[in-house]
Write a protein that holds these residues in place. Structure first.
Motif, PDB file in Angstrom:
ATOM      1  N   THR A  42       0.527  -1.122  -0.307  1.00 12.34           N
ATOM      2  CA  THR A  42      -0.006  -0.448   0.064  1.00 12.34           C
ATOM      3  C   THR A  42       0.646   1.026   0.000  1.00 12.34           C
ATOM      4  OG1 THR A  42      -0.379  -0.236   2.504  1.00 12.34           O
ATOM      5  CG2 THR A  42      -1.865  -1.054   1.019  1.00 12.34           C
ATOM      6  N   ARG A  43       1.596   1.253  -0.329  1.00 10.66           N
ATOM      7  CA  ARG A  43       2.837   2.742   0.067  1.00 10.66           C
ATOM      8  C   ARG A  43       3.296   3.047  -1.825  1.00 10.66           C
ATOM      9  NH1 ARG A  43       8.517   0.575   0.947  1.00 10.66           N
ATOM     10  NH2 ARG A  43       9.490   2.841   0.336  1.00 10.66           N
ATOM     11  N   ARG A  44       2.919   4.081  -1.780  1.00 13.87           N
ATOM     12  CA  ARG A  44       2.905   4.808  -2.760  1.00 13.87           C
ATOM     13  C   ARG A  44       4.579   5.127  -3.313  1.00 13.87           C
ATOM     14  NH1 ARG A  44      -2.414   7.722  -2.311  1.00 13.87           N
ATOM     15  NH2 ARG A  44      -4.093   6.672  -3.711  1.00 13.87           N
ATOM     16  N   VAL A  45       4.818   5.407  -4.329  1.00 14.89           N
ATOM     17  CA  VAL A  45       5.807   6.291  -4.778  1.00 14.89           C
ATOM     18  C   VAL A  45       5.420   7.704  -5.247  1.00 14.89           C
ATOM     19  CG1 VAL A  45       6.801   4.366  -6.459  1.00 14.89           C
ATOM     20  CG2 VAL A  45       5.190   6.435  -7.919  1.00 14.89           C
ATOM     21  N   ALA A  48      -0.216   7.922  -6.615  1.00 13.50           N
ATOM     22  CA  ALA A  48       0.064   6.722  -6.883  1.00 13.50           C
ATOM     23  C   ALA A  48      -0.971   6.231  -6.809  1.00 13.50           C
ATOM     24  CB  ALA A  48       2.282   6.793  -7.510  1.00 13.50           C
ATOM     25  N   ASN A  49      -0.930   4.680  -7.975  1.00 12.43           N
ATOM     26  CA  ASN A  49      -1.594   3.497  -7.480  1.00 12.43           C
ATOM     27  C   ASN A  49      -0.382   2.642  -6.868  1.00 12.43           C
ATOM     28  OD1 ASN A  49      -3.781   4.362  -9.108  1.00 12.43           O
ATOM     29  ND2 ASN A  49      -2.904   3.549 -11.450  1.00 12.43           N
ATOM     30  N   THR A  50      -0.923   2.311  -6.155  1.00 11.21           N
ATOM     31  CA  THR A  50      -0.511   1.060  -4.798  1.00 11.21           C
ATOM     32  C   THR A  50      -0.500  -0.355  -5.760  1.00 11.21           C
ATOM     33  OG1 THR A  50      -1.811  -0.360  -3.717  1.00 11.21           O
ATOM     34  CG2 THR A  50      -1.269   2.314  -2.824  1.00 11.21           C
ATOM     35  N   ILE A  51       1.001  -0.904  -4.921  1.00 11.43           N
ATOM     36  CA  ILE A  51       0.872  -2.362  -5.972  1.00 11.43           C
ATOM     37  C   ILE A  51      -0.210  -3.407  -5.505  1.00 11.43           C
ATOM     38  CG2 ILE A  51       2.379  -4.468  -6.034  1.00 11.43           C
ATOM     39  CD1 ILE A  51       4.642  -3.192  -5.548  1.00 11.43           C
ATOM     40  N   ALA A  52      -1.172  -3.489  -4.391  1.00 14.32           N
ATOM     41  CA  ALA A  52      -2.097  -3.956  -4.302  1.00 14.32           C
ATOM     42  C   ALA A  52      -3.690  -3.532  -4.991  1.00 14.32           C
ATOM     43  CB  ALA A  52      -2.455  -3.588  -2.375  1.00 14.32           C
ATOM     44  N   TRP A  53      -3.771  -1.808  -5.438  1.00 17.65           N
ATOM     45  CA  TRP A  53      -4.759  -1.492  -6.243  1.00 17.65           C
ATOM     46  C   TRP A  53      -4.868  -2.245  -7.605  1.00 17.65           C
ATOM     47  CZ3 TRP A  53      -5.128   0.819 -10.683  1.00 17.65           C
ATOM     48  CH2 TRP A  53      -6.809   1.314 -11.312  1.00 17.65           C
ATOM     49  N   LEU A  54      -3.246  -1.786  -8.257  1.00 18.15           N
ATOM     50  CA  LEU A  54      -2.813  -2.681 -10.140  1.00 18.15           C
ATOM     51  C   LEU A  54      -3.068  -3.631  -9.539  1.00 18.15           C
ATOM     52  CD1 LEU A  54       0.269  -0.428  -9.688  1.00 18.15           C
ATOM     53  CD2 LEU A  54      -1.619   0.019 -11.161  1.00 18.15           C
ATOM     54  N   PHE A  74       7.170  -1.640 -11.997  1.00 14.19           N
ATOM     55  CA  PHE A  74       8.423  -0.835 -11.654  1.00 14.19           C
ATOM     56  C   PHE A  74       7.821  -0.127 -10.517  1.00 14.19           C
ATOM     57  CE2 PHE A  74       7.904   3.703 -11.897  1.00 14.19           C
ATOM     58  CZ  PHE A  74       9.627   3.793 -12.551  1.00 14.19           C
ATOM     59  N   VAL A  75       6.128  -0.315  -9.510  1.00 15.34           N
ATOM     60  CA  VAL A  75       6.655   0.385  -8.398  1.00 15.34           C
ATOM     61  C   VAL A  75       7.170  -0.536  -7.150  1.00 15.34           C
ATOM     62  CG1 VAL A  75       4.846   1.016  -6.431  1.00 15.34           C
ATOM     63  CG2 VAL A  75       4.072   1.579  -8.990  1.00 15.34           C
ATOM     64  N   ARG A  76       7.126  -1.196  -7.941  1.00 15.23           N
ATOM     65  CA  ARG A  76       8.007  -2.888  -6.507  1.00 15.23           C
ATOM     66  C   ARG A  76       9.561  -2.138  -6.707  1.00 15.23           C
ATOM     67  NH1 ARG A  76       7.457  -8.429  -4.907  1.00 15.23           N
ATOM     68  NH2 ARG A  76       9.854  -8.585  -4.045  1.00 15.23           N
ATOM     69  N   GLY A  77      10.023  -2.123  -7.973  1.00 20.22           N
ATOM     70  CA  GLY A  77      11.388  -1.836  -8.293  1.00 20.22           C
ATOM     71  C   GLY A  77      11.542  -0.432  -7.806  1.00 20.22           C
TER      72      GLY A  77
END
Length: 180
Positions: free
Chosen positions: A37-40, A44-50, A172-175
């Motif tokens: 749920t962290r945002r860049v 920004a969209n989160t990994i969970a949301w994506l 990408f967000v994870r990276g």
């Protein structure tokens, strides 16, 4: 569409959809719920949301495609397999995330295992559906709201490409998060 073309279309689509669970695993593996749920950036969209959105969009689009070709009793995995209750997000059963506000995106919170399980269930359903298609199905119009009208083949390619795009965004967000 000749049977040989249909068999090829089915094989390509099954192969494409068959690759998306690995993309989900790449995005989710080893991450905590806080990481998911962290945002860049502030909106920004989160990994969970994506990942959730990817599965929700595919679930909804495949169900609509099933209905458009005459499977009137088709229903979303979200409902039939109890994921709406298990996620307990407080969103409507037809919500897929399109057009959500920043606050609504932040409200999509779920553990990696549940996100993975839902995506796999939707993907398994999709592969069974695609495998059941016959020679005349791919050319059938499933959406007349576009010019030209959308065929089942075009819709399935669109769903698969949307999944790949969003899961690439999750990677990408994870990276970015791992480097910060």
């Amino acid at each position: 569409m000749p049977a040989e073309t249909t068999a090829t279309a089915t094989a390509v689509l099954v192969e494409g959809f068959g690759r998306t669970p690995d993309l989900v695993d790449t995005a989710l593996d080893g991450l905590s719920e806080a990481d998911l749920t962290r945002r860049v950036g502030p909106d920004a969209n989160t990994i969970a949301w994506l990942v959730w959105h990817t599965a929700r969009m595919q679930d909804g689009q495949i169900t609509m495609a099933e209905r458009a070709i005459g499977r009137a009793d088709a229903e979303q995995v979200w409902i039939t397999q109890g994921f709406a209750d298990r996620f307990a997000l407080g969103v409507g059963d037809r919500e897929v995330g399109y057009g959500m506000s920043s606050d609504q995106v932040a409200g999509i919170v779920a553990p990696a295992d549940l996100l993975r399980e839902y995506h796999r269930a939707v993907n398994d359903h999709t592969v069974v559906f695609v495998g059941s298609l016959g020679d005349t199905d791919y050319g059938r119009v499933v959406d007349r709201h576009w010019d030209p009208p959308v065929t089942l083949l075009a819709r399935l390619v669109s769903v698969e490409q949307d999944a790949v795009q969003h899961l690439g965004q999750a990677a990408f967000v994870r990276g970015v998060l791992q480097r910060s």
